[in-house]
Structures are given as C-alpha cells and as structure tokens.
Write an enzyme that holds these catalytic residues in place. Sequence first.
Site, short mmCIF file in Angstrom:
data_model
loop_
_atom_site.label_atom_id
_atom_site.label_comp_id
_atom_site.label_asym_id
_atom_site.label_seq_id
_atom_site.Cartn_x
_atom_site.Cartn_y
_atom_site.Cartn_z
N CYS A 2 0.88 -1.16 0.00
CA CYS A 2 0.00 0.00 0.00
C CYS A 2 0.92 1.21 0.00
O CYS A 2 2.12 1.09 0.17
CB CYS A 2 -0.85 0.04 1.26
SG CYS A 2 -1.85 -1.44 1.48
N ARG A 27 1.48 1.24 -6.09
CA ARG A 27 1.57 0.28 -4.98
C ARG A 27 0.22 -0.36 -4.64
O ARG A 27 0.15 -1.26 -3.81
CB ARG A 27 2.13 0.97 -3.73
CG ARG A 27 3.55 1.50 -3.91
CD ARG A 27 3.99 2.28 -2.69
NE ARG A 27 4.13 1.43 -1.53
CZ ARG A 27 5.25 0.81 -1.17
NH1 ARG A 27 6.33 0.95 -1.90
NH2 ARG A 27 5.28 0.06 -0.10
N TRP A 75 -3.78 -1.69 -1.33
CA TRP A 75 -3.69 -2.94 -2.09
C TRP A 75 -4.14 -4.02 -1.11
O TRP A 75 -3.41 -4.38 -0.19
CB TRP A 75 -2.25 -3.14 -2.53
CG TRP A 75 -2.08 -4.20 -3.56
CD1 TRP A 75 -2.58 -4.22 -4.82
CD2 TRP A 75 -1.32 -5.40 -3.40
NE1 TRP A 75 -2.17 -5.35 -5.46
CE2 TRP A 75 -1.41 -6.09 -4.63
CE3 TRP A 75 -0.58 -5.95 -2.37
CZ2 TRP A 75 -0.79 -7.31 -4.84
CZ3 TRP A 75 0.04 -7.17 -2.58
CH2 TRP A 75 -0.06 -7.83 -3.80
N ASN A 99 0.74 0.34 6.17
CA ASN A 99 1.19 -0.52 5.07
C ASN A 99 1.92 -1.69 5.71
O ASN A 99 2.80 -1.48 6.55
CB ASN A 99 2.13 0.30 4.16
CG ASN A 99 2.87 -0.56 3.17
OD1 ASN A 99 2.37 -1.60 2.75
ND2 ASN A 99 4.06 -0.14 2.79
N GLY A 100 1.57 -2.91 5.34
CA GLY A 100 2.21 -4.09 5.92
C GLY A 100 1.15 -5.06 6.40
O GLY A 100 -0.01 -4.98 5.98
N GLU A 478 12.34 -20.35 -18.60
CA GLU A 478 12.11 -18.97 -18.15
C GLU A 478 13.32 -18.08 -18.50
O GLU A 478 13.16 -16.95 -18.96
CB GLU A 478 11.80 -18.97 -16.65
CG GLU A 478 11.66 -17.61 -16.01
CD GLU A 478 10.58 -16.71 -16.62
OE1 GLU A 478 9.78 -17.17 -17.43
OE2 GLU A 478 10.60 -15.51 -16.30
N LYS A 482 13.14 -14.80 -20.90
CA LYS A 482 13.59 -13.47 -20.48
C LYS A 482 14.54 -12.90 -21.52
O LYS A 482 14.43 -11.75 -21.92
CB LYS A 482 14.34 -13.53 -19.15
CG LYS A 482 13.70 -13.41 -17.83
CD LYS A 482 12.57 -12.52 -17.55
CE LYS A 482 11.35 -12.74 -18.34
NZ LYS A 482 10.18 -13.26 -17.71
N GLU A 485 12.73 -12.00 -24.85
CA GLU A 485 11.84 -10.84 -24.75
C GLU A 485 12.58 -9.52 -24.85
O GLU A 485 12.10 -8.59 -25.49
CB GLU A 485 11.10 -10.85 -23.40
CG GLU A 485 9.93 -11.78 -23.34
CD GLU A 485 9.20 -11.64 -22.00
OE1 GLU A 485 8.05 -11.21 -22.02
OE2 GLU A 485 9.80 -11.94 -20.96
N HIS A 501 18.88 -35.79 -28.40
CA HIS A 501 17.85 -36.33 -29.29
C HIS A 501 17.55 -35.41 -30.46
O HIS A 501 16.49 -35.51 -31.08
CB HIS A 501 16.58 -36.63 -28.48
CG HIS A 501 16.80 -37.68 -27.44
ND1 HIS A 501 17.04 -39.00 -27.74
CD2 HIS A 501 16.88 -37.59 -26.08
CE1 HIS A 501 17.23 -39.68 -26.62
NE2 HIS A 501 17.15 -38.84 -25.60
N LYS A 597 2.17 -5.52 -21.18
CA LYS A 597 2.24 -6.08 -19.81
C LYS A 597 1.09 -7.04 -19.55
O LYS A 597 1.24 -8.01 -18.84
CB LYS A 597 2.23 -4.92 -18.80
CG LYS A 597 2.49 -5.37 -17.38
CD LYS A 597 3.90 -5.88 -17.18
CE LYS A 597 4.11 -6.60 -15.86
NZ LYS A 597 5.24 -7.53 -15.90
#
Length: 602
Positions: A2, A27, A75, A99-100, A478, A482, A485, A501, A597
């Site tokens: 947050c 946030r 959030w 926040n937390g 992955e 990366k 991209e 193979h 995104k």
Amino acid sequence: MCGIVGYVGNKEKKEIILDGLQELEYRGYDSAGIATIKGDKLNNFKAIGKLKNLREKTKDFSSDGFGVSIGHTRWATHGKPTELNAHPHRGKYSYVVHNGIIENYQALKSELQNDGIEFLSQTDTETIVHLFEKHYAQKSDPFSAFELTIERLEGAYATLLISEVAPDTIFFAKNGSPMLIGFDGEEIYFASSDTPIIGKATEVCYLQDGEYGYAKDGEVILFDASGVKNIQKQPLATDKAMAQKDGYRFFMEKEIYEQSSVISDTMIGRIMDDSIVFDELDDSLFEGINAIKICACGTSYHAALTSSYLFERISKMRCDIEIASEFRYKEPLLDEKTLFITISQSGETADTLEALKMAKRAGLKSLSICNVDNSSIVRESDCAILTRAGIEKGVASTKAFATQTMVLWMLSLYIVDKHSIITDEAKAIEIEAMRRTPKALAITEKLHGKLHRLSKRYLHGHGFFFIGRDIFYPLALEGALKLKEISYLHAEGYPAGEMKHGPIALADSELFTIALMPKSMHYDKIKSNVEELSARDATILAISPEPFELADDFVQTLQSSHPMLEFFEMMVVTQILALEISVRLGNDVDMPRNLAKSVTVE
Ligand code: M6R
C-alpha cells in the site's frame, strides 16, 4: 503493498496528500482515503477504486491553514476492496493508515472485542487505532499510548496515526515496510517512498526498522528501542523519474533487486513455526481432490511447470500443466476430483481467464494465484492466493515469477500438511529452506559486475540454449524467455537430457549454452550432458556452485543443500544476464518491442 502519505504544516493538505498518493498509486489502487485534523475539526473521505474517485469526492473540500493529514492508497490483503476496508481506519477520535501486515491482529482483535470494541472493517489495521485509544484511556498521554500500541504489534508495518487528543501531531512507526520523513523548514512530510515529496521537501530521513516517534511544531522526535535518536537527514533527489526507479536504470532492474524483499512479503503470516497457513483458503477446497491441473501463459506457465515437480514430489499429488491457449481448444477431459489452478501476474490474461471459465463450467473447484486483487481471474475463481509482489512495471516478468513460485512451493507443503503425510523432519527442511530464500535472492555488486562483463561475449551467435533438469528445466525455459523478450536474440529452454535427441546437431562455437548445474540435484547427469555439448565446440556458460573445467565462462553460485535455494539464485543470474545483454544491444528493457504487460486478447 500500500502507499501512505502524511503532512504536518500550513499548506493545503488535501492537495499534498492526493498528489503524494498519485505517485504511490502503483503500490495499490483498490481504494484510497484521507483524514485531516485542523483545530478541533476532523474530516475523513474514502473511495473505492482508483485515486480519481477520491479526488472527485473531495473536490469541494479544502484544508489550508495549520493542521495534520494522513492518506493511503490500498492494495487489499485483509478484507475485500470496500469503502469500509479502506484506510484511514477510525476509532472514536483517532485515525490510522498502515502498510504491511499485523500478524497477531486476530489475537489483538479478540482482546479488543472482549473489551466491547466494535470493529467496522475486516482489516488487520483497525486494531492499531483501537489499541491506541485503549491505551490512551489508561494513560491519558497520547505518545505513551502510541508507544504501548507499537510494542504490541507483530509483523510488518509502516503506520501513521492522528488523533483529536493531539491535533497538532502525527505519530509514526516503521518496521519491515518502507517509510521516510521529508523536511522543508517547518513543513514535515511522510511517505512510503521519496517520489511523493520530491519538489516539496528538501531533505529526507529514511527510517530504519524499529524506529518510531512523532512530528509536531516543525520538529520530529525519533526513538528506537534504546531511546531518543538523532535524525540523520540527507538531501532529497530532485529527479522524479529516477526516484521512481529508486536509482536503478530500469524498472526491470529494480524489480530483480526487489525480489529478496518481496518474497518475504509473500511468506509473511503464511509460514508458521512448523506449518504453512493460507487464511484465504477454505478447508473444504481440497476435500475429494486427488489431482491438480494448472493453466497459465508465458512466465506464469513456467512457474506452473516448476510446481508440477513440487506437487508430485512433496505433496504426492498428480499434477498436469497446460498452456492456457492450448487447453482451450483441445476439448479436455475434466474430472471434478481435479482442483483447477490458474496462475497469472495480471489476473487479466484472456487465455487463462477463458480456461478458468471452461473448468468452472465443467464443475471443477478453482484456485487462482495472482498478483492483482480484484482482477478478473481472482473474481472468477472460487478462491485466490495473492502473491504480494507489488506492482510489476517491467514487461519482462521477474518478481512475479519468483513470488508465484514461492506460493506454489508453500502450497505443495500446505496440501501435504493437511493430510499429515510428511514427516516433521521433512517439513522442517522445506520450511527452513523457504525462510532462507530472501538470502538466495540477494544480489552482490560482484555478481552483477561479473554478469555485466560476461554479457559482451553473448551479443551475437546463432542462438542460445538454456538447459537444466528437473525444476531447472522450467527455469531454463524462463531464462530463455527473459532473454528473448528483451534482447530479441533467439533462445530456447531445453531439458538437458533431451539435447542429444536432436538439438545437439546445432552445436558449434556460435551456439551459446547456458547450463544450469545445481549441486543439490542430478549434478553428474547434467555434467555429462554439458560435456557432450562441449565436445562439439558449443560455447558454455556454466552456472553452478562447482567450478566446471570445460566452461568457457563460469558463474559461481552458493553451495546449498536445498534445490529450491539453488533455483532462486540461478533465476537471478539468468535475469541479470538477460538485462545486461539487452542494455548492451541498446534495447528498451522495460518496454520491449511487440509486447504488452497484460495480454487481454486471445
Ligand atoms: O499476467 P500473466 O501472468 O497471466 O501473463 C502471462 C504472460 O503474458 C507473461 O508471463 C509474459 O510471458 C511476460 N511478458 C513474461 O515476461
């Protein structure tokens, strides 16, 4: 995550708070709120959704002249994104933003409810304001009451509190969540990061964990466990764009570095001494379930594939993985004893969302693992686990992947724990490794410098193969994604044992092999696979705790007994390598060509 902002001074408070929250909206934007006190006049406004709704609600309100004000952009973690759950939360005469996560809020809440206090929200935060008022009723001194309140809190918090009993004061405390204080003469600002106060304050003090105090009469009094402290001020940056990236060159770079701390947010309140707790899961979710099917796209698919090894190995639960766009049209046979899991950073990916709807139509129970609360996929699912990575701005996903993988790893243990089919010893090994993950994700200057230097060898060639075995195979996929991209170079991820193979036919000195060679898992097997490539002149970059004499380049990782710790450490290496190659090629790291995104089209 947050965002919080506070201000003590003579200026128009509403504008300072709203402009500050605008900078922190990344946030979280489930709701926003503001509270001000001027003399004996207290005002409070809240609105769900983006900040523009709060702006609209407060358009006729003005708050100049001396006073105090606090604001928050939320959030959601505890409780849905409703107006009642929006901050600031109020007691009888005080307001708080936070926040937390207050880990012991349930115990505190029960205690306060037994005292006859009625809670208005479902949040953990509301306990803070009621605790303060309880202590104030006993002590009649606002600062002592605040100090006693903070002493009772367990977990992570950055919090600001204002009260009619001290109308010229903001009380603050920080532990585990970010907060700083800005100064401009007598004007005092608080914020979760420095962007809200750039252009307003001239100096800043970045608070440390365990610090708390109050701001009043143009002065801040700071304490920690040992008593009053000197405030260490430093000049405040003047460039907002740079500040948003916290001094990093790119959002992706910042997000790679953030992984070590956000993974703690992912775990907080979910790893207890000897078990995994997901408050958001209903006990009945796994009743009658004997298999798992996971659907996702891109990086989220790679997290899914990683977890398929964990679910079968740790939870002894059959687990199938599907690329969502394939699943949709294959006329899959679905069985109600299968739990359907979707994974998505954005929660808006069209293919994943449609796959989820199909599974629901077939009567399957559904769980989503997502970074955005209230997103379409979260709303559509029976239940959801939020990854708590915070907003990811770089199009190439990094911290989302790390946190998804962590949630899945925890989930694999959560399931097995429910059915008591794991020894205490085996469970303790997993939990201990989870706790050590933030360390595995930490990045040293030496490592980054090495990858920067290495990257110049890898700007051409006819392709990259990232290879690994077991969970390091999805990590190879992955790593290749990366690189593709953001560098626009051709890269593939491959199971190391599969190279012989077919793909080995491509081997020559212009074929770059990035070999993931963990010591804790199948080291000798992968070593043989890499030797086969080296014998055919492929250029090898080995990533391993064990020096490898045939490697052209070598990045040494830490020796660890748990494969997941090696996994996370190697993940960071592949991310930084991709970043450095992209930078050398002059590409737009954060917004690579042809991508977006959130992919909300089929
Ligand atoms: O928001 P999602 O996790 O559902 O997105 C899935 C993919 O579009 C996403 O992971 C994509 O592959 C990223 N650009 C990877 O870096």
